[in-house]
Design an enzyme around this catalytic site. Structure first.
Site, PDB file in Angstrom:
ATOM      1  N   LYS A 173      -1.379  -3.743  10.368  1.00 28.22           N
ATOM      2  CA  LYS A 173      -2.080  -4.841  11.023  1.00 28.22           C
ATOM      3  C   LYS A 173      -2.178  -5.985  10.027  1.00 28.22           C
ATOM      4  O   LYS A 173      -2.986  -5.955   9.106  1.00 28.22           O
ATOM      5  CB  LYS A 173      -3.475  -4.445  11.499  1.00 28.22           C
ATOM      6  CG  LYS A 173      -4.101  -5.506  12.409  1.00 28.22           C
ATOM      7  CD  LYS A 173      -5.600  -5.705  12.200  1.00 28.22           C
ATOM      8  CE  LYS A 173      -5.932  -6.665  11.131  1.00 28.22           C
ATOM      9  NZ  LYS A 173      -5.527  -8.065  11.482  1.00 28.22           N
ATOM     10  N   CYS A 282      -6.727 -13.288  -5.218  1.00 26.24           N
ATOM     11  CA  CYS A 282      -7.792 -12.438  -5.749  1.00 26.24           C
ATOM     12  C   CYS A 282      -7.781 -12.464  -7.269  1.00 26.24           C
ATOM     13  O   CYS A 282      -8.765 -12.161  -7.919  1.00 26.24           O
ATOM     14  CB  CYS A 282      -7.621 -11.015  -5.248  1.00 26.24           C
ATOM     15  SG  CYS A 282      -5.986 -10.346  -5.561  1.00 26.24           S
ATOM     16  N   GLU A 383     -17.230 -14.877  -4.964  1.00 32.56           N
ATOM     17  CA  GLU A 383     -15.837 -15.279  -4.812  1.00 32.56           C
ATOM     18  C   GLU A 383     -15.745 -16.410  -3.789  1.00 32.56           C
ATOM     19  O   GLU A 383     -16.158 -16.252  -2.655  1.00 32.56           O
ATOM     20  CB  GLU A 383     -14.978 -14.113  -4.352  1.00 32.56           C
ATOM     21  CG  GLU A 383     -13.496 -14.468  -4.288  1.00 32.56           C
ATOM     22  CD  GLU A 383     -12.641 -13.343  -3.739  1.00 32.56           C
ATOM     23  OE1 GLU A 383     -12.986 -12.803  -2.683  1.00 32.56           O
ATOM     24  OE2 GLU A 383     -11.630 -13.009  -4.380  1.00 32.56           O
TER      25      GLU A 383
HETATM   26  N1  LIG Z   1      -8.636  -9.664  -2.685  1.00 35.67           N
HETATM   27  C1  LIG Z   1      -7.770 -10.339  -1.963  1.00 35.67           C
HETATM   28  O1  LIG Z   1      -6.546 -10.321  -2.149  1.00 35.67           O
HETATM   29  C2  LIG Z   1      -8.275 -11.137  -0.835  1.00 35.67           C
HETATM   30  C3  LIG Z   1      -9.609 -11.435  -0.741  1.00 35.67           C
HETATM   31  N2  LIG Z   1     -10.027 -12.156   0.336  1.00 35.67           N
HETATM   32  C4  LIG Z   1     -11.436 -12.471   0.509  1.00 35.67           C
HETATM   33  O2  LIG Z   1     -11.797 -12.239   1.871  1.00 35.67           O
HETATM   34  C5  LIG Z   1     -12.319 -13.451   2.419  1.00 35.67           C
HETATM   35  C6  LIG Z   1     -11.938 -13.653   3.855  1.00 35.67           C
HETATM   36  O3  LIG Z   1     -10.502 -13.643   3.938  1.00 35.67           O
HETATM   37  P1  LIG Z   1      -9.862 -12.745   4.998  1.00 35.67           P
HETATM   38  O4  LIG Z   1      -8.393 -12.693   5.004  1.00 35.67           O
HETATM   39  O5  LIG Z   1     -10.538 -13.081   6.297  1.00 35.67           O
HETATM   40  O6  LIG Z   1     -10.311 -11.328   4.444  1.00 35.67           O
HETATM   41  P2  LIG Z   1     -10.848 -10.202   5.371  1.00 35.67           P
HETATM   42  O7  LIG Z   1     -11.280  -9.117   4.491  1.00 35.67           O
HETATM   43  O8  LIG Z   1     -11.790 -10.737   6.360  1.00 35.67           O
HETATM   44  O9  LIG Z   1      -9.502  -9.767   6.168  1.00 35.67           O
HETATM   45  C7  LIG Z   1      -8.498  -9.016   5.525  1.00 35.67           C
HETATM   46  C8  LIG Z   1      -7.847  -8.137   6.595  1.00 35.67           C
HETATM   47  O10 LIG Z   1      -8.824  -7.241   7.111  1.00 35.67           O
HETATM   48  C9  LIG Z   1      -8.904  -7.383   8.534  1.00 35.67           C
HETATM   49  N3  LIG Z   1     -10.256  -7.089   8.956  1.00 35.67           N
HETATM   50  C10 LIG Z   1     -11.272  -7.950   9.181  1.00 35.67           C
HETATM   51  N4  LIG Z   1     -12.374  -7.289   9.567  1.00 35.67           N
HETATM   52  C11 LIG Z   1     -12.051  -5.970   9.608  1.00 35.67           C
HETATM   53  C12 LIG Z   1     -12.747  -4.757   9.932  1.00 35.67           C
HETATM   54  N5  LIG Z   1     -14.019  -4.782  10.305  1.00 35.67           N
HETATM   55  N6  LIG Z   1     -12.082  -3.573   9.843  1.00 35.67           N
HETATM   56  C13 LIG Z   1     -10.788  -3.540   9.452  1.00 35.67           C
HETATM   57  N7  LIG Z   1     -10.065  -4.651   9.141  1.00 35.67           N
HETATM   58  C14 LIG Z   1     -10.699  -5.842   9.212  1.00 35.67           C
HETATM   59  C15 LIG Z   1      -8.486  -8.809   8.769  1.00 35.67           C
HETATM   60  O11 LIG Z   1      -8.125  -8.985  10.122  1.00 35.67           O
HETATM   61  P3  LIG Z   1      -8.198 -10.514  10.742  1.00 35.67           P
HETATM   62  O12 LIG Z   1      -6.988 -11.175  10.271  1.00 35.67           O
HETATM   63  O13 LIG Z   1      -8.220 -10.320  12.219  1.00 35.67           O
HETATM   64  O14 LIG Z   1      -9.435 -11.144  10.214  1.00 35.67           O
HETATM   65  C16 LIG Z   1      -7.346  -8.945   7.796  1.00 35.67           C
HETATM   66  O15 LIG Z   1      -6.176  -8.357   8.319  1.00 35.67           O
HETATM   67  C17 LIG Z   1     -11.712 -14.545   1.552  1.00 35.67           C
HETATM   68  O16 LIG Z   1     -12.547 -15.659   1.594  1.00 35.67           O
HETATM   69  C18 LIG Z   1     -11.724 -13.874   0.186  1.00 35.67           C
HETATM   70  O17 LIG Z   1     -13.015 -13.939  -0.355  1.00 35.67           O
HETATM   71  C19 LIG Z   1      -9.186 -12.562   1.342  1.00 35.67           C
HETATM   72  C20 LIG Z   1      -7.847 -12.301   1.229  1.00 35.67           C
HETATM   73  C21 LIG Z   1      -7.283 -11.578   0.124  1.00 35.67           C
HETATM   74  C1  LIG Z   2      -3.898  -9.668  -3.865  1.00 33.34           C
HETATM   75  C2  LIG Z   2      -3.670 -10.593  -5.006  1.00 33.34           C
HETATM   76  C3  LIG Z   2      -2.258 -10.662  -5.485  1.00 33.34           C
HETATM   77  C4  LIG Z   2      -2.163 -11.439  -6.778  1.00 33.34           C
HETATM   78  C5  LIG Z   2      -0.793 -11.834  -7.097  1.00 33.34           C
HETATM   79  C6  LIG Z   2      -0.669 -12.569  -8.422  1.00 33.34           C
HETATM   80  O1  LIG Z   2      -1.671 -12.801  -9.123  1.00 33.34           O
HETATM   81  O2  LIG Z   2       0.463 -12.874  -8.728  1.00 33.34           O
END
Ligand SMILES: NC(=O)C1=CN([C@@H]2O[C@H](COP(=O)(O)OP(=O)(O)OC[C@H]3O[C@@H](n4cnc5c(N)ncnc54)[C@H](OP(=O)(O)O)[C@@H]3O)[C@@H](O)[C@H]2O)C=CC1
Ligand SMILES: CCCCCC(=O)O
Length: 481
Positions: A173, A282, A383
């Protein structure tokens, strides 16, 4: 306007409910396309297809599975421009970065294709001289993959490739915001001719499809990258039913600028780490810990460098930083900037939504630098996932190490110093999964373990050889004649 549907049992299928959502280009607000908003029944059908395919797939030789991954890599490489442009249109990353990420996906597939011919167990001498004891690894079965919008090619592939090479079948997903990029990547798997049901994609909301995967008994393991808030929900759901889970979440990554740092290198690494991909990594730099004696010199250089950043539509030549990935992400970033001001941090640079004919249709925020930040402020603890830096001064390295660790996260951390003793102390003292010396906090290499400590991770590691630990289980076998 094309609608991108689900991929189940080797076929593209619209969601049963027929519902779709528009995906908006964050640089222009134009509609990029539509994706299916799926239901639990769509998910059931995907898991059913993956379940039916898992035995046949697991019985193939690793080399045979690897051949499929090599084919996928070649097809993605041939479609690199198309996939990268779609990524830029969907989430705003500049085209050069999108091309680099897509090429990284190709390299990851080739790395794991080769893993199909490497050892997966050990012969261990039994205390019974007549017995043979050895280990072998077996796949989990059907793996659920949930991915974010910030690396819409690299992250899905660095989860799918090891899942597949070690004999699992997959239901993915992707983030709703980047469902079209995901569909193009999955289409490359389709073109490569993997057996039906080995790879399946269901697009839809995290709260319906993502949550449904976590609770689906046909899914043996969940690999997730995204926010720590969602990650915790996934962990609780997985523990509830005894499913294996792997989480990679946020970061609040520090860079320490020591008194003896090469300031030009340090500024270059800080700008790149903090503002590339509009700070939406991240591993992005968000806290800059600077020795008080060189702070002014460093900040002066940082401001000069920030002024030359070209912001705009990531499809245009020469643009260095694109928009935030969505209007809601932009609003989140702007709200943190307001919080920083209210908390008493000193706004040195940026802080505004970019306005004007070339920006009004997009979600653009200026690179933003706060000075005189206290480590306990929200902008230093939470964050933001945007182009916002918090500059925090220190007087000695001991204080710097304490400040670096003063966060719930522990993903990446950097130091700029020429002193070997300081480097070695930093390596030992900093609580982070990625420790980088005279290099920015971002920059993950596919052959090395990737993951964080504390709230950044569920403490497994992805990528490189480390990935095998999540996507397989070990059997210890004892044989007597
Ligand atoms: N560590 C990292 O690499 C990342 C961190 N983030 C953090 O997350 C925040 C929001 O970004 P976002 O992409 O929305 O991250 P989310 O954690 O909200 O979403 C990441 C994935 O999880 C899905 N998801 C959302 N809610 C649920 C749930 N209850 N159960 C299972 N899956 C779920 C999302 O679906 P859907 O697309 O439908 O929302 C998406 O596919 C960012 O502002 C940042 O702080 C975000 C992206 C990457
Ligand atoms: C989920 C975050 C990926 C980091 C990839 C990079 O720092 O090159």
């Amino acid at each position: 306007m094309k609608t991108y549907s689900n991929y189940i049992a080797g076929e593209w299928k619209d969601s049963i409910a027929g519902e779709t959502r528009e995906i908006i280009n964050p640089a222009t607000s134009e509609v990029v396309g539509k994706s299916s908003v799926s239901t639990a029944e769509d998910l059931n059908r995907a898991v059913q297809a993956a379940s039916e395919a898992k035995f046949g797939w697991s019985q193939l030789a690793g080399a045979a599975r690897g051949d499929y991954l090599y084919k996928v890599a070649n097809i993605i490489e041939a479609r690199l421009e198309e996939i990268a442009e779609t990524m830029t249109r969907e989430m705003g990353k500049t085209l050069p970065e999108a091309k680099g990420e897509t090429a990284r996906g190709v390299a990851i597939l080739r790395y794991y294709a080769g893993e199909g011919m490497r050892k997966v167990g050990d012969v261990i001498p039994s205390s019974d001289s007549e017995a043979l004891m050895f280990t072998k690894r077996v796949p989990l079965g059907v793996v659920g993959i949930i991915t974010p919008w910030n690396f819409p090619v690299a992250i899905p592939i660095w989860k799918m490739a090891p899942a597949l090479i070690y004999g699992n079948t997959v239901v993915i997903k992707p983030a709703s915001e980047t469902a079209i990029t995901a569909a193009k990547v999955i289409d490359c798997f389709h073109e490569a001719g993997l057996p039906k049901g080995v790879v399946n994609m269901v697009t839809g909301s995290g709260s319906v499809i993502g949550d449904g995967m976590v609770n689906h008994r046909g899914i043996a393991g969940i690999s997730f990258t995204g926010s720590d808030v969602v990650g915790k929900q996934i962990a609780m759901g997985a523990v509830e039913r005894g499913a294996k889970f792997q989480l990679e979440m946020g970061g609040k990554n520090p860079v320490i600028i020591a008194e003896d740092a090469d300031l030009d290198k340090a500024v270059e690494g800080t700008i790149s780490g903090a503002f590339r991909s509009t700070g939406q990594k991240c591993t992005a730099t968000s806290r800059v810990l600077v020795h008080r004696n060189i702070k002014q010199a460093f900040v002066d250089k940082l401001l000069t460098a920030s002024q030359s950043i070209k912001i705009g539509n990531g499809l245009e030549d020469g643009v260095w930083m694109g928009p935030c990935s969505s209007e809601s992400q932009m609003e989140t970033v702007l709200s943190y900037i307001e919080k920083g001001k209210k908390e008493g941090a000193k706004l040195l640079f940026g802080g505004n939504r970019l306005r004007g004919s070339e920006f009004d249709q997009g979600f653009y925020v200026e690179p933003t630098i706060f000075d005189e930040v206290d480590s306990k402020m929200q902008i230093a603890q939470e964050e933001i996932f945007g182009p916002v830096i918090a500059v925090i001064p220190f007087d000695n390295l001991e204080e710097a190490f304490e400040l670096a660790n003063d966060t719930q996260f522990g993903l990446s951390a950097s130091i700029y110093t020429e002193n070997v003793g300081a480097m070695l102390k930093f390596i030992d003292r900093v609580d982070a999964g990625l420790v980088r010396i005279n290099a920015e906090t971002a920059g993950v290499e596919l052959q090395a373990p990737f993951g964080g400590m504390k709230s950044s991770s569920s403490h497994s590691r992805e990528q490189g050889e480390a990935a095998i630990e999540f996507y397989t289980s070990i059997k210890t076998v004892f044989v007597k004649g």
